[in-house]
Design a protein around this motif. Structure first.
Motif, PDB file in Angstrom:
ATOM      1  N   UNK A   1    -114.519-176.215  68.288  1.00 52.23           N
ATOM      2  CA  UNK A   1    -115.171-175.005  67.776  1.00 52.23           C
ATOM      3  C   UNK A   1    -114.679-173.773  68.543  1.00 52.23           C
ATOM      4  N   UNK A   2    -114.546-173.892  69.875  1.00 55.02           N
ATOM      5  CA  UNK A   2    -113.988-172.794  70.670  1.00 55.02           C
ATOM      6  C   UNK A   2    -112.590-172.422  70.173  1.00 55.02           C
ATOM      7  N   UNK A   3    -111.758-173.427  69.931  1.00 55.16           N
ATOM      8  CA  UNK A   3    -110.401-173.161  69.461  1.00 55.16           C
ATOM      9  C   UNK A   3    -110.393-172.540  68.066  1.00 55.16           C
ATOM     10  N   UNK A   4    -111.313-172.956  67.231  1.00 53.97           N
ATOM     11  CA  UNK A   4    -111.409-172.352  65.907  1.00 53.97           C
ATOM     12  C   UNK A   4    -111.692-170.858  66.008  1.00 53.97           C
ATOM     13  N   UNK A   5    -112.658-170.498  66.864  1.00 54.59           N
ATOM     14  CA  UNK A   5    -112.980-169.081  67.009  1.00 54.59           C
ATOM     15  C   UNK A   5    -111.843-168.314  67.683  1.00 54.59           C
ATOM     16  N   UNK A   6    -111.152-168.939  68.622  1.00 52.68           N
ATOM     17  CA  UNK A   6    -109.997-168.289  69.237  1.00 52.68           C
ATOM     18  C   UNK A   6    -108.921-168.019  68.200  1.00 52.68           C
ATOM     19  N   UNK A   7    -108.653-168.978  67.340  1.00 54.80           N
ATOM     20  CA  UNK A   7    -107.648-168.792  66.300  1.00 54.80           C
ATOM     21  C   UNK A   7    -108.086-167.752  65.278  1.00 54.80           C
TER      22      UNK A   7
ATOM     23  N   UNK B   1    -105.837-164.275  65.580  1.00 55.16           N
ATOM     24  CA  UNK B   1    -104.893-164.081  64.485  1.00 55.16           C
ATOM     25  C   UNK B   1    -104.450-162.640  64.346  1.00 55.16           C
ATOM     26  N   UNK B   2    -105.287-161.712  64.783  1.00 59.89           N
ATOM     27  CA  UNK B   2    -104.937-160.297  64.695  1.00 59.89           C
ATOM     28  C   UNK B   2    -103.794-159.928  65.627  1.00 59.89           C
TER      29      UNK B   2
END
Length: 87
Positions: free
Chosen positions: A42-48, A52-53
């Motif tokens: 979940x942490x990696x999902x939010x980081x990605x 992405x910007x």
């Protein structure tokens, strides 16, 4: 299936867990590791999503999720730094 059967099975499982108490430490350890792996993903999902910007993308796999889950936010920052500067 009848609702009374489902409720009886769930009640029996709850009663069994209350009596036994899951005394096995390995089962508890595996459960905690699995939860940390999910949290890392979940942490990696939010980081990605947020990275992405600026063109930052850390792949979500078992190793990176484990690093982010076990080490927490510092592990997430370390993975981002490795991805940004090294790779």
């Amino acid at each position: 299936m009848e609702p009374i059967v489902i409720i009886s099975v769930i009640g029996g499982l709850i009663l069994l867990l209350l009596v036994a108490g899951a005394p096995l430490k390995p089962v508890r350890l595996v459960g905690q590791c699995f939860i940390k792996l999910i949290i890392g993903a979940v942490f990696l999902f939010f980081l990605n999503a947020l990275g992405g910007n600026i063109g930052l993308h850390v792949p979500i796999n078992a190793i990176t999720a484990a690093v982010a889950g076990i080490l927490g936010i510092p592990g997430l920052f370390a993975l981002a730094a490795i991805e940004y500067w090294v790779v």
